[in-house]
Design a protein around this motif. Structure first.
Motif, PDB file in Angstrom:
ATOM      1  N   VAL A 254       0.981  -1.174   0.031  1.00 41.69           N
ATOM      2  CA  VAL A 254       0.081  -0.010  -0.032  1.00 41.69           C
ATOM      3  C   VAL A 254       0.973   1.289  -0.128  1.00 41.69           C
ATOM      4  N   LEU A 255       0.356   2.223  -0.895  1.00 38.75           N
ATOM      5  CA  LEU A 255       1.517   3.378  -1.128  1.00 38.75           C
ATOM      6  C   LEU A 255       1.305   4.375   0.207  1.00 38.75           C
ATOM      7  N   ASP A 256       0.118   4.614   0.672  1.00 37.24           N
ATOM      8  CA  ASP A 256      -0.240   5.384   1.630  1.00 37.24           C
ATOM      9  C   ASP A 256      -0.728   4.881   3.039  1.00 37.24           C
ATOM     10  N   LEU A 257       0.197   4.265   3.564  1.00 35.02           N
ATOM     11  CA  LEU A 257      -0.528   3.260   4.683  1.00 35.02           C
ATOM     12  C   LEU A 257      -0.686   4.219   5.803  1.00 35.02           C
ATOM     13  N   VAL A 258      -2.171   4.496   6.309  1.00 36.25           N
ATOM     14  CA  VAL A 258      -2.232   5.357   7.487  1.00 36.25           C
ATOM     15  C   VAL A 258      -2.863   4.423   8.572  1.00 36.25           C
ATOM     16  N   ASP A 259      -3.964   3.642   8.092  1.00 32.60           N
ATOM     17  CA  ASP A 259      -4.406   2.619   8.843  1.00 32.60           C
ATOM     18  C   ASP A 259      -4.455   1.483   8.356  1.00 32.60           C
ATOM     19  N   GLU A 260      -3.902   0.381   8.871  1.00 34.39           N
ATOM     20  CA  GLU A 260      -3.983  -0.920   8.488  1.00 34.39           C
ATOM     21  C   GLU A 260      -5.304  -1.610   8.338  1.00 34.39           C
ATOM     22  N   ALA A 261      -5.952  -1.297   9.321  1.00 32.34           N
ATOM     23  CA  ALA A 261      -7.176  -2.204   9.266  1.00 32.34           C
ATOM     24  C   ALA A 261      -8.088  -1.627   8.394  1.00 32.34           C
ATOM     25  N   GLU A 262      -8.160  -0.107   7.984  1.00 31.35           N
ATOM     26  CA  GLU A 262      -9.126   0.246   7.004  1.00 31.35           C
ATOM     27  C   GLU A 262      -8.988  -0.285   5.543  1.00 31.35           C
ATOM     28  N   TRP A 263      -7.584  -0.681   5.388  1.00 34.09           N
ATOM     29  CA  TRP A 263      -7.398  -1.448   4.128  1.00 34.09           C
ATOM     30  C   TRP A 263      -7.696  -2.821   3.985  1.00 34.09           C
ATOM     31  N   VAL A 264      -7.707  -3.501   5.275  1.00 31.49           N
ATOM     32  CA  VAL A 264      -8.245  -4.915   5.350  1.00 31.49           C
ATOM     33  C   VAL A 264      -9.725  -4.792   5.208  1.00 31.49           C
ATOM     34  N   SER A 265     -10.475  -3.895   5.872  1.00 32.10           N
ATOM     35  CA  SER A 265     -11.971  -3.938   5.779  1.00 32.10           C
ATOM     36  C   SER A 265     -12.258  -3.634   4.268  1.00 32.10           C
ATOM     37  N   LEU A 266     -11.397  -2.620   3.653  1.00 34.93           N
ATOM     38  CA  LEU A 266     -12.032  -2.124   2.214  1.00 34.93           C
ATOM     39  C   LEU A 266     -11.773  -3.256   1.352  1.00 34.93           C
ATOM     40  N   ILE A 267     -10.797  -4.032   1.319  1.00 35.29           N
ATOM     41  CA  ILE A 267     -10.477  -5.202   0.408  1.00 35.29           C
ATOM     42  C   ILE A 267     -11.639  -6.148   0.750  1.00 35.29           C
ATOM     43  N   LYS A 268     -11.907  -6.586   2.159  1.00 36.63           N
ATOM     44  CA  LYS A 268     -12.698  -7.572   2.654  1.00 36.63           C
ATOM     45  C   LYS A 268     -14.106  -7.026   2.285  1.00 36.63           C
ATOM     46  N   ASN A 269     -14.601  -5.798   2.548  1.00 36.45           N
ATOM     47  CA  ASN A 269     -16.201  -5.567   2.264  1.00 36.45           C
ATOM     48  C   ASN A 269     -16.367  -5.314   0.648  1.00 36.45           C
ATOM     49  N   HIS A 270     -15.419  -4.327   0.356  1.00 34.06           N
ATOM     50  CA  HIS A 270     -15.844  -3.870  -0.968  1.00 34.06           C
ATOM     51  C   HIS A 270     -15.651  -4.834  -2.264  1.00 34.06           C
ATOM     52  N   TYR A 271     -14.542  -5.795  -2.226  1.00 36.76           N
ATOM     53  CA  TYR A 271     -14.282  -6.808  -3.273  1.00 36.76           C
ATOM     54  C   TYR A 271     -14.221  -8.332  -2.674  1.00 36.76           C
ATOM     55  N   GLU A 272     -13.879  -8.686  -1.836  1.00 35.94           N
ATOM     56  CA  GLU A 272     -13.993  -9.879  -1.813  1.00 35.94           C
ATOM     57  C   GLU A 272     -15.386 -10.438  -1.475  1.00 35.94           C
ATOM     58  N   ALA A 273     -16.332  -9.876  -0.592  1.00 27.62           N
ATOM     59  CA  ALA A 273     -17.608  -9.922  -0.200  1.00 27.62           C
ATOM     60  C   ALA A 273     -18.475 -10.448  -1.627  1.00 27.62           C
ATOM     61  N   PRO A 274     -18.525  -9.325  -2.651  1.00 27.75           N
ATOM     62  CA  PRO A 274     -19.139  -9.674  -3.892  1.00 27.75           C
ATOM     63  C   PRO A 274     -18.665 -10.798  -4.548  1.00 27.75           C
ATOM     64  N   LEU A 275     -17.295 -11.046  -4.914  1.00 33.57           N
ATOM     65  CA  LEU A 275     -16.702 -11.926  -5.378  1.00 33.57           C
ATOM     66  C   LEU A 275     -17.132 -13.207  -4.941  1.00 33.57           C
ATOM     67  N   MET A 276     -17.137 -13.449  -3.476  1.00 32.79           N
ATOM     68  CA  MET A 276     -17.614 -14.636  -3.134  1.00 32.79           C
ATOM     69  C   MET A 276     -19.082 -15.006  -3.404  1.00 32.79           C
ATOM     70  N   GLU A 277     -19.829 -14.034  -3.364  1.00 39.97           N
ATOM     71  CA  GLU A 277     -21.216 -14.144  -3.894  1.00 39.97           C
ATOM     72  C   GLU A 277     -21.417 -14.607  -5.324  1.00 39.97           C
ATOM     73  N   ILE A 278     -20.579 -14.411  -6.057  1.00 40.82           N
ATOM     74  CA  ILE A 278     -20.594 -14.449  -7.469  1.00 40.82           C
ATOM     75  C   ILE A 278     -20.087 -15.635  -7.715  1.00 40.82           C
ATOM     76  N   PHE A 279     -18.926 -16.390  -7.031  1.00 44.04           N
ATOM     77  CA  PHE A 279     -18.428 -17.462  -7.485  1.00 44.04           C
ATOM     78  C   PHE A 279     -18.512 -18.521  -6.825  1.00 44.04           C
ATOM     79  N   GLU A 280     -18.941 -18.315  -5.163  1.00 45.73           N
ATOM     80  CA  GLU A 280     -19.132 -19.464  -4.522  1.00 45.73           C
ATOM     81  C   GLU A 280     -20.440 -19.825  -3.644  1.00 45.73           C
TER      82      GLU A 280
END
Lengths: 161, 122, 93
Positions: A135-161
């Motif tokens: 991550v280029l601008d690492l302010v809050d690590e937990a924020e990036w984890v939740s961004l990846i998990k909620n924005h991208y991983e959850a819909p992808l799991m819904e689509i493919f699994e």
């Protein structure tokens, strides 16, 4: 169906590409259909793993969200470049455990993450499902984890699994 | 530039704005590769040009030729799809190569392979 | 009037894209490491592709599109080959 058209999505995409590169006419449509069906038969000889899309509904929402996120991080990274390097800006690696296991879903997730300015997919361990992200601008690590998990991983799991 | 007179004002203005935005983003990305300090920071810079930099110049081209030829010209979408699928692949492969090289040479502060073995304690 | 605006903004965009290619070329020559050079080669071919597209807008000829498509295909293949070479080329296994 599966004997004549082993990969319907691939055939449709090839036909569309043929029509875009030449012109929209009946003759080109017929020629393109022949080429696309031949190519998808050749693809079947390679026997790639067939991706299975379970639900189509989340796809437009995911696409829109990815476009918006990319636009937003474009401006964030552009402003980082314009204002000279802040001395307090930290870039670093983030470790994210992810539950998504479908190979196509993981490939799409990696493309989304890497094409967003500011985040880059570095390494993934398939046995433990742990992802290493830069991550280029690492302010809050937990924020990036939740961004990846909620924005991208959850819909992808819904689509493919 | 004689064809530009045939463009209506809104199309000309939209095309010029989009071309300027796209070129500006690409230039900023290229400057970023000069300014950032380590390789893993520089990996982020070219994606400015390949995401919305490419996107807005392609959009400008679509608008320009659609209005000029008064039929939908959308073949530029092919370049957009191609670039947005291939750039992440290149960058990922490069990042993995850099990680591998840094680890084998003991160079830089990259995390060791062992961080991926166990899920981190949360 | 709007034709002049379009001409000037396309010229400015072309200048910016050439500047982007120059920045990438500088990093390509300076290094410091092989992966930086490959990264900048990748950025450079994308800027060249965009430059060809703006030339197409400037001349009103949609044939430039094909050239841009070929540049993007060949550029992808070459950077993948170079990245693969970095994985396996230098390091003794």
């Amino acid at each position: 169906m599966s004997r004549v058209l082993p990969y319907p999505l691939l055939t449709a995409a090839l036909l569309l590409m043929w029509l875009l590169l030449t012109s929209f006419s009946v003759g080109q449509f017929l020629l393109g259909t022949v080429v696309a069906m031949g190519a998808s038969r050749a693809m079947a000889a390679l026997q790639p793993a067939k991706p299975r899309i379970r639900r189509w509904q989340p796809i437009p929402k995911l696409l829109g969200m990815v476009m918006l996120d990319i636009l937003r991080s474009n401006f964030a990274v552009a402003s980082l470049v314009i204002r000279r390097n802040r001395p307090d800006r930290v870039s670093g690696f983030v470790i994210i455990p992810i539950e998504l296991r479908d190979r196509t879903g993981l490939a799409i997730l990696s493309c989304i993450v890497t094409s967003t300015p500011g985040t880059a997919w570095v390494e993934y361990a398939p046995d433990s499902g742990v992802l290493l992200l830069h991550v280029l601008d690492l302010v809050d690590e937990a924020e990036w984890v939740s961004l990846i998990k909620n924005h991208y991983e959850a819909p992808l799991m819904e689509i493919f699994e | 530039m004689s064809h530009a007179e045939n463009l209506p004002a809104w199309a000309a203005l939209l095309t010029s704005a989009l071309v300027l935005i796209g070129a500006g983003l690409t230039l900023l990305g290229a400057i970023g590769t000069l300014r950032f300090r380590s390789f893993f920071e520089r990996v982020h810079a070219p994606t400015l040009g390949t995401s919305w930099g490419t996107g807005s110049i392609l959009l400008a081209s679509i608008i320009c030729f659609t209005v000029l030829e008064s039929r939908p010209v959308v073949q530029e979408i092919l370049i957009g799809v191609f670039i947005s699928v291939t750039t992440p692949v290149t960058l990922m492969l490069l990042a993995r190569a850099a990680l591998y090289r840094d680890r084998t040479e003991g160079h830089g502060d990259v995390p060791p392979r062992s961080v991926l073995r166990r899920p981190p304690t949360s | 009037m709007t034709a002049a605006i379009l001409l000037w903004s396309v010229t400015a965009a072309q200048t910016m894209l050439v500047g982007a290619m120059g920045c990438s070329a500088y990093r390509l020559i300076r290094g410091p490491r092989a992966q930086d050079r490959v990264l900048c080669l990748d950025a450079m071919y994308v800027s060249a592709m965009l430059l060809i597209l703006t030339i197409g807008i400037r001349s009103g000829n949609s044939l430039y599109f094909e050239a841009a498509l070929i540049i993007s295909v060949l550029g992808f293949a070459s950077s993948i080959a170079l990245a693969k070479f970095l994985m396996r080329g230098e390091v003794i296994e």
